[in-house]
Design a protein around this motif. Structure first.
Motif, PDB file in Angstrom:
ATOM      1  N   CYS A 135      -0.426   2.904 -12.301  1.00  0.00           N
ATOM      2  CA  CYS A 135      -0.137   1.535 -11.874  1.00  0.00           C
ATOM      3  C   CYS A 135      -1.357   0.631 -11.855  1.00  0.00           C
ATOM      4  O   CYS A 135      -2.470   1.058 -11.612  1.00  0.00           O
ATOM      5  N   LYS A 183       0.848  -1.201   0.000  1.00  0.00           N
ATOM      6  CA  LYS A 183       0.000   0.000   0.000  1.00  0.00           C
ATOM      7  C   LYS A 183       0.886   1.255   0.000  1.00  0.00           C
ATOM      8  O   LYS A 183       0.646   2.190  -0.762  1.00  0.00           O
ATOM      9  N   ASP A 184       1.924   1.262   0.845  1.00  0.00           N
ATOM     10  CA  ASP A 184       2.848   2.398   0.881  1.00  0.00           C
ATOM     11  C   ASP A 184       3.604   2.526  -0.437  1.00  0.00           C
ATOM     12  O   ASP A 184       3.775   3.628  -0.967  1.00  0.00           O
ATOM     13  N   ASP A 220       2.521   5.545  -7.664  1.00  0.00           N
ATOM     14  CA  ASP A 220       1.465   6.295  -8.357  1.00  0.00           C
ATOM     15  C   ASP A 220       1.892   7.717  -8.713  1.00  0.00           C
ATOM     16  O   ASP A 220       1.293   8.346  -9.583  1.00  0.00           O
ATOM     17  N   GLU A 221       2.932   8.223  -8.069  1.00  0.00           N
ATOM     18  CA  GLU A 221       3.456   9.548  -8.410  1.00  0.00           C
ATOM     19  C   GLU A 221       4.145   9.529  -9.775  1.00  0.00           C
ATOM     20  O   GLU A 221       4.210  10.544 -10.448  1.00  0.00           O
ATOM     21  N   LYS A 230       2.684   1.513  -3.431  1.00  0.00           N
ATOM     22  CA  LYS A 230       1.769   1.955  -4.491  1.00  0.00           C
ATOM     23  C   LYS A 230       1.542   3.462  -4.421  1.00  0.00           C
ATOM     24  O   LYS A 230       1.475   4.131  -5.447  1.00  0.00           O
ATOM     25  N   ARG A 231       1.474   3.997  -3.214  1.00  0.00           N
ATOM     26  CA  ARG A 231       1.291   5.443  -3.052  1.00  0.00           C
ATOM     27  C   ARG A 231       2.453   6.206  -3.702  1.00  0.00           C
ATOM     28  O   ARG A 231       2.249   7.210  -4.390  1.00  0.00           O
ATOM     29  N   VAL A 232       3.674   5.717  -3.526  1.00  0.00           N
ATOM     30  CA  VAL A 232       4.839   6.372  -4.129  1.00  0.00           C
ATOM     31  C   VAL A 232       4.876   6.109  -5.634  1.00  0.00           C
ATOM     32  O   VAL A 232       5.094   7.020  -6.430  1.00  0.00           O
TER      33      VAL A 232
END
Length: 70
Positions: free
Chosen positions: A38, A26-27, A33-34, A29-31
């Motif tokens: 994805c 989850k962490d 996605d920048e 994917k957050r990065v």
């Protein structure tokens, strides 16, 4: 001394729990996605002589254009 303690602690476990894997992805994917549009991601962890080899695999539909901060 700290490196030796960290090395011992890192070899204390063989695997991550399902919850830890879920939180890491989850962490991640957050990065990711920048920089990418994805899809899903998977995590593979393999024991090595130095500790672990960690592979994060994910699909991306496109690479996003990043604007340089002013």
């Amino acid at each position: 001394m700290t490196d030796k303690i960290n090395s011992i602690l890192s070899l204390d476990r063989d695997d991550m729990s399902d919850l830890e894997r879920e939180l890491f992805l989850k962490d991640f994917k957050r990065v990711a996605d920048e920089y990418f549009e994805c899809g899903g991601a998977s995590l593979e962890i393999t024991r090595s002589d130095e500790g672990f080899i960690v592979c994060v695999l994910f699909s991306a539909r496109r690479i996003k254009s990043i604007k340089k901060p002013q």
